[in-house]
Design a protein around this motif. Structure first.
Motif, mmCIF file in Angstrom:
data_model
loop_
_atom_site.group_PDB
_atom_site.id
_atom_site.type_symbol
_atom_site.label_atom_id
_atom_site.label_comp_id
_atom_site.label_asym_id
_atom_site.label_seq_id
_atom_site.Cartn_x
_atom_site.Cartn_y
_atom_site.Cartn_z
ATOM 1 N N ARG A 393 0.837 -1.202 0.000
ATOM 2 C CA ARG A 393 0.000 0.000 0.000
ATOM 3 C C ARG A 393 0.875 1.257 0.000
ATOM 4 O O ARG A 393 0.621 2.213 -0.713
ATOM 5 C CB ARG A 393 -0.906 -0.037 1.229
ATOM 6 N N LYS A 394 1.921 1.209 0.807
ATOM 7 C CA LYS A 394 2.833 2.354 0.937
ATOM 8 C C LYS A 394 3.512 2.725 -0.373
ATOM 9 O O LYS A 394 3.820 3.891 -0.613
ATOM 10 C CB LYS A 394 3.949 1.961 1.916
ATOM 11 N N ASN A 395 3.772 1.720 -1.167
ATOM 12 C CA ASN A 395 4.577 1.953 -2.372
ATOM 13 C C ASN A 395 3.775 1.943 -3.664
ATOM 14 O O ASN A 395 4.360 2.059 -4.749
ATOM 15 C CB ASN A 395 5.676 0.894 -2.453
ATOM 16 N N LEU A 396 2.468 1.797 -3.556
ATOM 17 C CA LEU A 396 1.652 1.685 -4.770
ATOM 18 C C LEU A 396 1.883 2.860 -5.710
ATOM 19 O O LEU A 396 1.930 4.012 -5.293
ATOM 20 C CB LEU A 396 0.164 1.668 -4.414
ATOM 21 N N ILE A 397 1.969 2.529 -6.976
ATOM 22 C CA ILE A 397 2.103 3.584 -7.976
ATOM 23 C C ILE A 397 0.736 4.239 -8.157
ATOM 24 O O ILE A 397 -0.304 3.613 -7.906
ATOM 25 C CB ILE A 397 2.649 2.974 -9.288
ATOM 26 N N GLY A 398 0.746 5.509 -8.543
ATOM 27 C CA GLY A 398 -0.535 6.201 -8.691
ATOM 28 C C GLY A 398 -0.473 7.237 -9.792
ATOM 29 O O GLY A 398 0.579 7.452 -10.420
ATOM 30 N N PRO A 399 -1.584 7.886 -10.065
ATOM 31 C CA PRO A 399 -1.611 8.946 -11.072
ATOM 32 C C PRO A 399 -0.558 10.000 -10.752
ATOM 33 O O PRO A 399 -0.375 10.353 -9.583
ATOM 34 C CB PRO A 399 -3.023 9.516 -10.949
ATOM 35 N N GLY A 400 0.142 10.447 -11.775
ATOM 36 C CA GLY A 400 1.199 11.430 -11.566
ATOM 37 C C GLY A 400 2.569 10.791 -11.436
ATOM 38 O O GLY A 400 3.588 11.452 -11.608
ATOM 39 N N ASP A 401 2.601 9.492 -11.127
ATOM 40 C CA ASP A 401 3.887 8.785 -11.069
ATOM 41 C C ASP A 401 4.289 8.339 -12.467
ATOM 42 O O ASP A 401 3.480 8.308 -13.385
ATOM 43 C CB ASP A 401 3.778 7.549 -10.172
ATOM 44 N N ARG A 402 5.568 7.974 -12.574
ATOM 45 C CA ARG A 402 6.063 7.474 -13.859
ATOM 46 C C ARG A 402 6.418 5.989 -13.753
ATOM 47 O O ARG A 402 6.871 5.537 -12.718
ATOM 48 C CB ARG A 402 7.289 8.271 -14.304
ATOM 49 N N THR A 403 6.191 5.301 -14.852
ATOM 50 C CA THR A 403 6.524 3.878 -14.913
ATOM 51 C C THR A 403 8.014 3.734 -15.212
ATOM 52 O O THR A 403 8.692 4.734 -15.496
ATOM 53 C CB THR A 403 5.740 3.192 -16.045
ATOM 54 N N PRO A 404 8.547 2.509 -15.189
ATOM 55 C CA PRO A 404 9.961 2.343 -15.532
ATOM 56 C C PRO A 404 10.321 2.904 -16.912
ATOM 57 O O PRO A 404 11.466 3.299 -17.129
ATOM 58 C CB PRO A 404 10.149 0.829 -15.477
ATOM 59 N N GLY A 415 -5.869 3.202 -13.791
ATOM 60 C CA GLY A 415 -6.916 2.549 -13.000
ATOM 61 C C GLY A 415 -6.635 2.735 -11.521
ATOM 62 O O GLY A 415 -5.847 3.602 -11.136
ATOM 63 N N ASP A 416 -7.218 1.896 -10.697
ATOM 64 C CA ASP A 416 -7.213 2.127 -9.256
ATOM 65 C C ASP A 416 -6.627 0.937 -8.494
ATOM 66 O O ASP A 416 -7.349 0.116 -7.937
ATOM 67 C CB ASP A 416 -8.669 2.382 -8.820
ATOM 68 N N PRO A 417 -5.292 0.843 -8.452
ATOM 69 C CA PRO A 417 -4.686 -0.297 -7.754
ATOM 70 C C PRO A 417 -5.007 -0.297 -6.260
ATOM 71 O O PRO A 417 -5.091 -1.357 -5.641
ATOM 72 C CB PRO A 417 -3.186 -0.133 -8.004
ATOM 73 N N ARG A 418 -5.192 0.887 -5.677
ATOM 74 C CA ARG A 418 -5.409 0.972 -4.232
ATOM 75 C C ARG A 418 -6.698 0.249 -3.833
ATOM 76 O O ARG A 418 -6.712 -0.546 -2.889
ATOM 77 C CB ARG A 418 -5.447 2.443 -3.801
ATOM 78 N N THR A 419 -7.772 0.543 -4.570
ATOM 79 C CA THR A 419 -9.033 -0.112 -4.235
ATOM 80 C C THR A 419 -8.925 -1.619 -4.446
ATOM 81 O O THR A 419 -9.443 -2.409 -3.656
ATOM 82 C CB THR A 419 -10.177 0.477 -5.084
ATOM 83 N N CYS A 420 -8.236 -2.026 -5.524
ATOM 84 C CA CYS A 420 -8.046 -3.465 -5.761
ATOM 85 C C CYS A 420 -7.342 -4.099 -4.570
ATOM 86 O O CYS A 420 -7.773 -5.152 -4.060
ATOM 87 C CB CYS A 420 -7.225 -3.701 -7.027
ATOM 88 N N LEU A 421 -6.264 -3.458 -4.103
ATOM 89 C CA LEU A 421 -5.489 -4.019 -2.991
ATOM 90 C C LEU A 421 -6.334 -4.060 -1.725
ATOM 91 O O LEU A 421 -6.374 -5.071 -1.020
ATOM 92 C CB LEU A 421 -4.218 -3.176 -2.773
ATOM 93 N N ASP A 422 -7.006 -2.958 -1.429
ATOM 94 C CA ASP A 422 -7.777 -2.900 -0.185
ATOM 95 C C ASP A 422 -8.892 -3.946 -0.182
ATOM 96 O O ASP A 422 -9.122 -4.621 0.817
ATOM 97 C CB ASP A 422 -8.364 -1.496 0.016
ATOM 98 N N ARG A 423 -9.592 -4.072 -1.305
ATOM 99 C CA ARG A 423 -10.683 -5.056 -1.363
ATOM 100 C C ARG A 423 -10.130 -6.479 -1.234
ATOM 101 O O ARG A 423 -10.694 -7.302 -0.530
ATOM 102 C CB ARG A 423 -11.453 -4.939 -2.694
ATOM 103 N N ALA A 424 -9.053 -6.739 -1.950
ATOM 104 C CA ALA A 424 -8.489 -8.092 -1.897
ATOM 105 C C ALA A 424 -8.027 -8.413 -0.485
ATOM 106 O O ALA A 424 -8.253 -9.518 0.018
ATOM 107 C CB ALA A 424 -7.335 -8.224 -2.884
ATOM 108 N N ALA A 425 -7.384 -7.445 0.173
ATOM 109 C CA ALA A 425 -6.903 -7.669 1.536
ATOM 110 C C ALA A 425 -8.085 -7.940 2.461
ATOM 111 O O ALA A 425 -8.020 -8.816 3.332
ATOM 112 C CB ALA A 425 -6.095 -6.467 2.018
ATOM 113 N N ALA A 426 -9.190 -7.219 2.250
ATOM 114 C CA ALA A 426 -10.366 -7.436 3.095
ATOM 115 C C ALA A 426 -10.960 -8.819 2.844
ATOM 116 O O ALA A 426 -11.361 -9.520 3.779
ATOM 117 C CB ALA A 426 -11.408 -6.349 2.819
#
Ligand code: FES
Ligand code: FES
Lengths: 776, 167
Positions: A393-404, A415-426
């Motif tokens: 969660r701490k290191n998730l890439i997000g809008p405004g970040d750059r890929t390799p 898209g929304d990796p944070r929601t995916c992670l949070d839902r999966a963890a729940a």
């Protein structure tokens, strides 16, 4: 009348439950000759002599070909592969000769009479051995090969066919800023696509110059171009026809049997010749999915913020490159996983070995990549004493970040990796491992994936929509129906745009390069996006034509009109209207005279703003968007026998928008099942001489009923991709991507030791426990 | 039986309730006779050595892998032995349930699974969960997750949460 968002059944489904669905092997015309491959029984040898005379004398034999009859080299990226071995054989199963006879029985009997005399050469049995300083060279002529589709960077006088790189930021700075570093070494074997329909091709060369090809390919337009180019034909002369395909998974994107069938037909005065892989040939002679050895090193601050990633990948492409250099770049593009890392150094080497050559496999390198990066993230979490979910969660890439590759991300492209992670963890809540009996534990593991298309920047897709007199429509696209339901998805998009029922859209289930517009290839989960964009444009074009004819009938301007519900009507007063069928084939005045003509809509899409990756830095724009998701498993493991079973598997993925929700779910679940197979049992095996050991479905294990989890959980997050049809993201490959990583995480928790090699079998766990005991 | 000059001979085979005249070599498998002689291409070759089940047909109501059977064993029998293929299913419940439960994607394994489940329905309609799974293990599907197939089987056998023979 909403077609998009509905779980409509596949158009061809009724034919599939009645045995009437036609696949390539189902309608062989009488008089078709059969060609059979004579495979090499050595993995690396110099061919001294191939004596075909005894085979030629066998009853029913029409011709026998060897490498002497085929003076060309094939290869999607680097032209390194003779269709029939010339001088050297480089893998066990490589085609050495081709026997053409009236029937399969005669051809196979004669194939056994081809005498291959060869002198063994030293075997290169692994990527590590291949890159050793004194390694025997598999392709001494590497420097001379033509580069068909750059970028590709061969290293002459080595076994390295290509070196792809990412150089971003300053790793030294990253290491200096890191309080902890972790590293891991991972191996993933070559795997087999094992589509239930084996590959086949039939070619007939007509005397008017046309070449008719019928094959199981996922890439009919690639077959067309390659045959035209190799044999100096106009592309239009080559007509590739593909019926329904019985599963593909990337394995049918490689062009192999089509070239052999062409050579065979050419040798018998153009008569139709078919070449149908047996299962054994499909597994050992036709390409597999690449294997990989990875070294990953991560640096992070004490509180878990990633500072640097250094990664080295050795890709086992086997004897020839096929598409592996492109896979290498796809791996580079997403080498950090969906995490923010500013300092990245990544080297992906495409390495020749004396293994079966490799081609694309569902996920295009991303399941091994995900395995390597996610295992290292778990290591980092353990080293930091941090919850693995929290670290991610701490290191998730997000809008405004750059890929390799320094592509700037937006909410639409990522898209929304944070929601995916949070839902999966729940959904996976519970301790990493808990005892469930005296010798049994239940363990959980979670992993993230991301992927973009890594398609050529100029990939195209087209659509044609023609109207029938009654207002129903015919839709033609260049995608192949491999089981993903892409034709039905396209029909749904068209129905939605025209405001008609899906039942009124008639599709070509098979594709023919002569009449269907080009679609790059049915790969990379790109059909919904690319063909969908073309279909939308074709719908707009058709609607404009409908309005211009209706405007004459309704005495108004086209701009005053709308189309929907089978009518063209005045937007301001829907009571003033004509039916679509009144204008679909021209509008007739009361006196019988007419105006207009058949409505034929056209749509054409080309990828936008994608670029090739820079050879030195890897900078570039590899795909239109990402699909991100999180996957988890629960396993039950017996600590005495090391037997374990995945009892629950879950996926939370950002689908953008599901055009066919039941179809999307089925596709994802099927991928999850395949991913569990890759985690738990699949892997190509060779013996000490490089002979393929598991070339049958009884020895190459795939999942069977009862081995699947008791529960599959699939949740879709919907963050629209702005430029995609209705916001839909790619989904076809993604169900499997993080499954092996999630299973490995769970097993590692269960046995208290990191598991870094696939597949994870009870035997491999037993060996791991023994080596740990020995080390104690 | 009537010999021809090609080493082939003419025989009678009962398929889907129809008497068909087939010509064969002694080594012909039932799968090849169905597909190449009779044009019944629903049964598919997936391995031709018994591993995958794509070629499954019913012989006297029992699912069998037609790639492992020699046609000669089934011709000219009195009383005739019955061979049923997917083409002989006509609006059967199993077909409806496969459609309903998305029990296929590419469809290549489907004919074999349909005949397998139809055989299960006839031979062992009371099969419990483990027995149903045992039956399904004889065939391979590379596309679906098996959950879809199992749901279809449950529906066919009328065990699906108290909703027997839902359509
Ligand atoms: S073809 Fe008969 S079992 Fe595979
Ligand atoms: S649907 Fe493709 S193999 Fe079963």
């Amino acid at each position: 009348m909403h077609a998009v968002g509905q779980s409509v059944a596949r158009k061809e489904a009724p034919n599939k439950v009645t045995g009437r669905a036609r696949y390539n092997g189902d309608a062989t015309p009488v008089g078709t000759l059969t060609a059979v491959i004579v495979p090499s029984r050595h993995a690396h040898a110099r061919l001294r002599q191939v004596d075909v005379a005894p085979a030629r004398r066998m009853p029913g034999v029409v011709a026998v070909l060897t490498g002497q009859d085929a003076d060309l080299l094939c290869g999607e990226v680097l032209e390194d592969r003779p269709p029939l071995a010339r001088g050297t054989v480089r893998y066990h199963g490589e085609p050495v000769a081709l026997v053409i006879a009236h029937g399969e029985a005669e051809a196979r009997a004669a194939a056994r009479r081809v005498a291959i005399d060869c002198a063994p050469l030293p075997l290169v049995a692994s990527v590590e051995a291949a890159v050793a300083p004194d390694a025997p060279l598999i392709h001494p002529e590497l420097g001379a090969y033509k580069r068909a589709q750059p970028p590709v960077v061969p290293k002459p006088r080595t076994n390295i066919a290509d070196h792809a790189k990412i150089r971003r930021g300053d790793p030294a700075e990253g290491w200096a800023a890191s309080d902890v570093t972790v590293s891991g070494h991972y191996t993933v074997p070559q795997v087999d696509h094992a589509a239930m329909e084996t590959r086949s091709a039939r070619v007939e060369i007509l005397h008017d110059g046309r070449v008719i090809v019928q094959s199981t390919t996922q890439a009919p337009f690639e077959v067309q171009k390659l045959l035209a180019q190799s044999f100096h034909l106009q592309q239009g002369q080559v007509i590739v026809d593909v019926p329904l395909v019985g599963g593909a998974f990337g394995g049918k994107a490689a062009v192999q049997l089509e070239v052999l069938a062409y050579l065979a037909s050419r040798a018998v005065n153009g008569r139709p010749v078919q070449l149908v892989n047996s299962r054994e040939e499909d597994m050992a002679t036709s390409p597999v999915g690449m294997g990989l050895v990875a070294d990953v090193k991560l640096g992070a601050t004490r509180d878990g913020l990633l500072q640097v990633a250094e990664l080295t990948f050795l890709l086992d492409t086997g004897a020839y490159t096929d598409s592996t250099p492109r896979v290498a770049r796809a791996i580079c593009s997403e080498c950090t996983g969906p995490y923010r890392v500013e300092n990245v150094r990544c080297d992906a080497y495409t390495v020749y070995t004396n293994h079966t050559y490799a081609t694309a496999f569902r996920g295009f390198g991303h399941f091994p990549l995900t395995f390597a990066i996610e295992r290292t993230m778990d290591r980092l979490a353990a080293t930091l004493g941090m919850d693995p979910v929290e670290l991610r969660r701490k290191n998730l890439i997000g809008p405004g970040d750059r890929t390799p590759t320094r592509m700037m991300l937006t909410r639409s492209t990522l898209g929304d990796p944070r929601t995916c992670l949070d839902r999966a963890a729940a959904l996976l809540a519970g301790p990493p491992v808990q005892p469930t009996g005296p010798h049994t534990v239940r363990a959980r593991g979670l992993a993230l994936f991301w992927k973009t298309s890594s398609s050529p920047p100029n990939a195209i897709s087209g659509a044609l929509v023609s109207f029938n007199q009654d207002g129903s429509v015919n839709l033609s696209t260049g995608t192949v129906e491999v089981g993903a339901g892409t034709k039905t998805t396209s029909a749904q998009i068209l129905a939605e745009q025209l405001g008609i029922d899906v039942d009124q859209v008639h599709i070509h289930t098979h594709i023919n390069t002569k009449v269907d517009p080009e679609h790059w290839k049915t790969v990379a989960s790109m059909s919904t996006f690319m063909a969908g964009r073309a279909v939308m444009e074709a719908a707009e074009d058709a609607k404009a034509q409908l309005k211009s004819v209706a405007a004459i009938a309704l005495k108004c301007a086209p701009g005053d009109l709308s189309v929907g519900q089978g009518r063209v009507f005045l937007t301001a007063d829907p009571n003033v209207s004509v039916t679509v069928s009144d204008v679909a084939h021209g509008y007739s005045y009361p006196g019988g005279d007419a105006v207009g003509g058949q409505i034929i809509g056209r749509g054409s899409y080309i990828m936008r703003h994608l670029t090739l990756l820079d050879e030195e830095t890897g900078e570039g724009h590899p795909g239109p968007s990402f699909t991100v998701g999180a996957q988890g498993v629960e396993i039950d493991l017996d600590t005495r026998t090391w037997q374990y079973r995945v009892v629950r598997a879950l996926t939370v993925v950002d689908a953008g928008r599901a055009i066919n929700p039941a179809g999307a779910r089925a596709m994802l679940q099927g991928g999850m099942c395949m991913g569990i197979g890759l985690a738990t049992r699949e892997g190509v095996l060779y013996d000490r001489d490089g002979q393929r050991l598991n070339n049958q479905l009884r020895t190459y294990k795939v999942m069977r009923a009862g081995e699947q989890p008791d529960a599959y959980v699939v949740e879709l997050v919907e963050t629209p991709q702005i430029d995609a049809p209705f916001g839909a993201r790619a989904l076809g490959e993604h169900g499997l991507l993080a499954m092996p990583a999630a299973v490995a995480a769970a097993v590692s928790h269960a046995i208290g030791r990191p598991v870094d090699h696939l597949p994870i079998t009870p035997e491999s766990l037993w060996q791991l426990s023994r080596s740990a005991e020995a080390a104690r | 039986m009537q010999s021809t000059n090609t080493g082939r001979a003419e025989h009678l085979l009962t398929v889907n309730g129809e008497q068909r005249r087939v010509s064969l070599r002694p080594a012909d498998t039932l799968l090849s006779t169905l597909r190449d002689e009779l044009g019944l291409t629903g049964a598919k070759p997936g391995c031709e050595n018994g591993d995958c089940g794509a070629c499954t047909v019913l012989v006297d109501g029992v699912p069998m892998k037609s790639c492992l059977l020699l046609t000669t064993e089934f011709v000219d029998q009195d009383p005739p032995r019955s061979v049923e293929t997917v083409e002989g299913l006509d609006g059967a419940d199993v077909q409806r349930q496969f459609l309903q439960h998305w029990a296929f994607q590419c469809g290549y394994c489907t004919s074999g699974f349909l005949m397998l489940v139809e055989g299960l329905r006839r031979q062992q309609p009371e099969a419990n969960r483990d027995e149903r799974v045992d039956w399904l293990r004889s065939n391979i599907c590379r596309c679906t997750s098996y959950a879809e197939l199992i749901h279809a089987v449950e529906a066919v056998l009328g065990h699906e949460r108290g909703a027997p023979r839902s359509s």
